[in-house]
Design an enzyme around this catalytic site. Sequence first.
Site, mmCIF file in Angstrom:
data_model
loop_
_atom_site.group_PDB
_atom_site.id
_atom_site.type_symbol
_atom_site.label_atom_id
_atom_site.label_comp_id
_atom_site.label_asym_id
_atom_site.label_seq_id
_atom_site.Cartn_x
_atom_site.Cartn_y
_atom_site.Cartn_z
ATOM 1 N N SER A 9 0.861 -1.111 0.089
ATOM 2 C CA SER A 9 0.031 0.137 -0.133
ATOM 3 C C SER A 9 0.956 1.141 0.073
ATOM 4 O O SER A 9 1.397 1.594 1.002
ATOM 5 C CB SER A 9 -0.929 0.008 1.342
ATOM 6 N N HIS A 34 -0.849 -1.435 -4.540
ATOM 7 C CA HIS A 34 -2.024 -0.561 -4.092
ATOM 8 C C HIS A 34 -1.827 0.856 -3.777
ATOM 9 O O HIS A 34 -1.038 1.302 -3.213
ATOM 10 C CB HIS A 34 -2.408 -1.341 -2.795
ATOM 11 N N MET A 38 -8.044 8.870 -1.580
ATOM 12 C CA MET A 38 -9.111 9.430 -0.940
ATOM 13 C C MET A 38 -9.619 10.701 -1.099
ATOM 14 O O MET A 38 -8.694 11.940 -1.478
ATOM 15 C CB MET A 38 -8.608 9.481 0.604
ATOM 16 N N HIS A 67 -7.570 1.860 -5.564
ATOM 17 C CA HIS A 67 -8.552 1.750 -4.752
ATOM 18 C C HIS A 67 -9.062 3.300 -4.706
ATOM 19 O O HIS A 67 -8.750 4.119 -3.923
ATOM 20 C CB HIS A 67 -7.897 1.316 -3.325
ATOM 21 N N MET A 69 -11.484 5.522 -2.876
ATOM 22 C CA MET A 69 -12.142 5.903 -1.834
ATOM 23 C C MET A 69 -12.815 7.262 -2.121
ATOM 24 O O MET A 69 -12.154 8.284 -1.441
ATOM 25 C CB MET A 69 -11.334 5.633 -0.444
ATOM 26 N N GLY A 146 -2.727 1.991 9.892
ATOM 27 C CA GLY A 146 -2.385 1.867 11.222
ATOM 28 C C GLY A 146 -3.684 1.371 12.267
ATOM 29 O O GLY A 146 -3.493 1.557 13.407
ATOM 30 N N GLY A 199 0.512 -2.899 4.496
ATOM 31 C CA GLY A 199 0.771 -1.386 5.038
ATOM 32 C C GLY A 199 1.639 -1.338 6.354
ATOM 33 O O GLY A 199 2.484 -2.367 6.332
#
Length: 224
Positions: A9, A34, A38, A67, A69, A146, A199
Amino acid sequence: MLKAEFAPSIISADVFQMPRIIHAFEHYGIRRLHMDVMDGQFVPNYALGTGMIDMMRKNTSIPLDIHLMVERPDLQLDRFSIQPGESVSVHVEATPHILRTLQMIREHGALAFAAINPGTPICMLESLTEFLDGVLCMTVNPGFTGQQLLPGVMEKIRAVRAFLDAHGLENAHVEVDGHVTFANAAQMARAGADWLVGGTGSIFYQDGTIEENVEKSLAALEGV
Ligand code: DX5
Ligand code: ZN
């Protein structure tokens, strides 16, 4: 059963170490990167815009796993210059036109993945099976690295794998995204995940070098 592999990631990467990081991925045979995008609307955070995605394409031949989002990905897809061979995950929660969005991704020659949040039931995938190359199963609430795994995610991974198999989609991927660690990666793979987003709990673990972390991550999946 599809062989489990890591998709690092990039949101978790130290940009000042990127050449070394990409070199390590190429050296160890990582096959997918990845890229978390966002928009501050669909998730309460911002990450990785089109500039970073274009820069990655210029600096490595490892295919991108994008990805999105973002709200209304159907209205934004063309901004990302999706390339054949890439994969794109769009959230079923983010648009009333999820089926059309999956079709648009395939029209770009890319793999179309439906992403589902932890709170979204698998039945939301029912009418999409003709256009699914994979399902991205969020194992944390999207938006931040995290975080800890949410309860019940292993069961959900199993259920997504079973759903795809029951619809004749044995070659469709199950991708898991969120707190994949050296310790839980094998369990996630045995539950049915074959693309594991790496990640801060694995590939970009704070206490190791990128080379050490990639080796440990690959070792965690040996024999699975
Ligand atoms: C959540 C992000 C994270 C990231 C992985 O929206 O998509 O899942 O890729 O971060 P860790 O492994 O630190 O949860
Ligand atoms: Zn992601």
